[in-house]
Design a protein around this motif. Structure first.
Motif, PDB file in Angstrom:
ATOM      1  N   THR A  82      -4.355 -52.887 132.950  1.00 15.68           N
ATOM      2  CA  THR A  82      -2.251 -51.759 133.081  1.00 15.68           C
ATOM      3  C   THR A  82      -2.405 -51.659 134.192  1.00 15.68           C
ATOM      4  O   THR A  82      -0.586 -52.322 134.296  1.00 15.68           O
ATOM      5  N   TRP A  86       1.377 -53.834 134.396  1.00 15.92           N
ATOM      6  CA  TRP A  86       3.087 -52.775 135.354  1.00 15.92           C
ATOM      7  C   TRP A  86       3.294 -53.414 135.958  1.00 15.92           C
ATOM      8  O   TRP A  86       4.301 -53.153 136.385  1.00 15.92           O
ATOM      9  N   ARG A 177      -5.492 -39.146 123.994  1.00 19.32           N
ATOM     10  CA  ARG A 177      -4.416 -39.280 125.495  1.00 19.32           C
ATOM     11  C   ARG A 177      -3.782 -38.131 125.096  1.00 19.32           C
ATOM     12  O   ARG A 177      -3.590 -38.178 126.657  1.00 19.32           O
ATOM     13  N   SER A 211      -1.968 -46.801 125.945  1.00 13.32           N
ATOM     14  CA  SER A 211      -1.726 -46.213 127.261  1.00 13.32           C
ATOM     15  C   SER A 211      -1.177 -44.885 128.202  1.00 13.32           C
ATOM     16  O   SER A 211      -0.748 -44.986 127.160  1.00 13.32           O
ATOM     17  N   GLU A 213       2.367 -43.671 130.507  1.00  9.89           N
ATOM     18  CA  GLU A 213       3.578 -44.469 129.840  1.00  9.89           C
ATOM     19  C   GLU A 213       4.086 -45.023 131.430  1.00  9.89           C
ATOM     20  O   GLU A 213       3.276 -43.793 132.510  1.00  9.89           O
ATOM     21  N   ASP A 221      11.708 -52.302 129.594  1.00  6.96           N
ATOM     22  CA  ASP A 221      13.154 -51.192 129.596  1.00  6.96           C
ATOM     23  C   ASP A 221      14.336 -51.818 129.996  1.00  6.96           C
ATOM     24  O   ASP A 221      15.583 -51.772 129.452  1.00  6.96           O
ATOM     25  N   SER A 237       3.007 -54.126 123.843  1.00  8.38           N
ATOM     26  CA  SER A 237       3.157 -52.879 123.493  1.00  8.38           C
ATOM     27  C   SER A 237       2.046 -51.937 124.181  1.00  8.38           C
ATOM     28  O   SER A 237       2.641 -50.639 124.392  1.00  8.38           O
ATOM     29  N   PHE A 240       2.109 -51.101 127.167  1.00 10.33           N
ATOM     30  CA  PHE A 240       3.541 -49.782 127.936  1.00 10.33           C
ATOM     31  C   PHE A 240       4.013 -48.375 127.243  1.00 10.33           C
ATOM     32  O   PHE A 240       5.085 -47.948 127.108  1.00 10.33           O
ATOM     33  N   ALA A 241       2.827 -48.611 125.943  1.00 12.88           N
ATOM     34  CA  ALA A 241       2.941 -47.098 125.231  1.00 12.88           C
ATOM     35  C   ALA A 241       4.051 -47.569 124.752  1.00 12.88           C
ATOM     36  O   ALA A 241       4.705 -46.637 124.207  1.00 12.88           O
ATOM     37  N   ARG A 243       6.886 -48.441 125.342  1.00 14.11           N
ATOM     38  CA  ARG A 243       8.050 -48.391 125.575  1.00 14.11           C
ATOM     39  C   ARG A 243       8.527 -49.568 125.838  1.00 14.11           C
ATOM     40  O   ARG A 243       8.128 -50.822 126.308  1.00 14.11           O
TER      41      ARG A 243
END
Length: 384
Positions: A82, A86, A177, A211, A213, A221, A237, A240-241, A243
């Motif tokens: 993660t 990120w 979650r 995950s 966010e 984004d 995907s 990145f939850a 998003r």
């Protein structure tokens, strides 16, 4: 303009300056595989500059690279999937996600059992294959959930597909979650379905990650907001939850991930195609399988020309990783390492040495600049 961004999950390239803080000083996924695997050869990655980071057996460093090559240092705390993804995408996490080496608190386990309507087995840090062999038979008999963790910030839930349908397992993960926020906010909840009989249990490709966010604006984004296609291949995907993507396809293994990447390149002429190939980490790094890791790298290298051949004059291809998982290292955990950066396209001058970038986020900044879709809070583009 189209960016094809491929993450070879866990393909680290040398221990970071702070690796000793993580017990990883001296870890080097690339080097140690090259030193220990049989018949190691990556001619197509070699042409992109893979052999130029440091002297590496079986990789030439005297060839002019076809594009740009370099490594990047991680600024985020930790060494997990993660944080690595990120940061690459523009969000640096300075505080480690919580880990639970002694299992999860009893009050959480009790509340979770009530919320999902099933009992819990395990609740400890363990290897996924080992705990399924240990508790799989009991899980078959009782219908309870096997809950475990690792050195990473994860809660993993394993269940036999004949006992707990995938839809229920995914729903249970979503419950976890929702419950695991704040001090319990692990980076990922992972569904780990398996099949088979006692003594012969096998995890399936129906794994799903749930995950947190991202705590900031990411490359996906910005790409989506700009109106361009933003395509996730593999577990991207999930990380990145969900998003920031206009389309997402899951994969069963690396070969399927490569195939689906090629398919998406055939469908979309612009935007972002963001792929994670997870077998290096999941099947070989954590299981400390040097030859398996090497064979998987060579299989990707063999198919790299197909990806290159499908590129057009307005494409950028970036190949990188998200952390290390040195299969020669002690334990079964990730390793705190630099990640490689290999980039090719008409916008990238040949034989460009990027050196050591100060953050993984330079990759994301490069992608957003290339696509013209805005700026991130972190990172500096290496495009001129």
């Amino acid at each position: 303009m189209r960016a094809i961004w491929i993450v070879l999950d866990s393909f680290g390239a040398g221990s970071l300056p702070d690796a000793a803080d993580y017990g990883d000083e001296g870890a080097n996924t690339l080097l140690h595989i090259a030193q220990n695997a049989k018949n190691f050869s990556l001619p197509n990655l070699e042409k992109m500059g893979l052999g130029k980071f440091f002297p590496t057996p079986h990789l030439r460093n005297d060839l002019p690279a076809e594009g740009a090559f370099g490594r990047a240092e991680e600024q985020s705390a930790g060494k997990d999937t993660t944080a690595g993804h990120w940061e690459m995408a523009g969000v640096i996490t300075k505080q480690k996600f919580p880990t639970f080496p002694n299992g999860f608190p009893s009050d959480f386990i009790e509340a979770f059992e009530k919320a999902c309507g099933r009992g819990i087995l395990g609740n400890k840090a363990d290897s996924g294959t080992a705990i399924i062999e240990e508790l799989g038979t009991e899980q078959l008999k009782t219908g309870k959930l096997i809950v475990y963790t690792s050195a990473d910030s994860v809660l993993q839930i394993a269940a036999h597909e004949k006992v707990i349908p995938l839809s229920e397992l995914y729903s249970i993960c979503k419950i976890a979650r929702e419950m695991m926020q704040g001090p319990l906010g692990v980076g990922r909840i992972i569904a780990r379905p398996f099949i088979g009989e006692p003594g012969h249990f096998v995890r399936t490709s129906n794994r799903r990650d749930f995950s947190l966010e991202p705590m900031g604006i990411t490359v996906p984004d910005l790409v989506k907001k700009s109106g361009l296609p933003s395509i996730a291949v593999g577990k991207i995907s999930d990380i990145f939850a969900g998003r920031g993507f206009t389309e997402s396809v899951h994969t069963v293994d690396n070969a399927d991930g490569i195939e689906k990447t090629l398919q998406m390149m055939g469908r979309y002429e612009e935007g972002l195609i963001y792929t994670n190939l997870v077998d290096y980490d999941m099947k070989y790094g954590h299981r400390r399988d040097v030859q398996g890791y090497a064979d998987a790298l060579m299989a990707f290298d063999h198919r790299l020309p197909e990806i290159r051949a499908k590129m057009n004059d307005h494409d950028l291809l970036i190949i990188t990783a998200d952390h290390g998982c040195d299969p020669t290292w002690k334990g079964t955990d990730h390793t705190r390492e630099y990640i490689p950066i290999l980039a090719v396209g008409t916008s990238v001058p040949a034989n460009t040495n990027l050196g050591i970038r100060e953050t993984y986020a330079d990759i994301g900044a490069t992608v957003t600049k290339f696509l013209g879709c805005g700026s991130l809070l972190a990172g500096t583009s290496f495009l001129k």
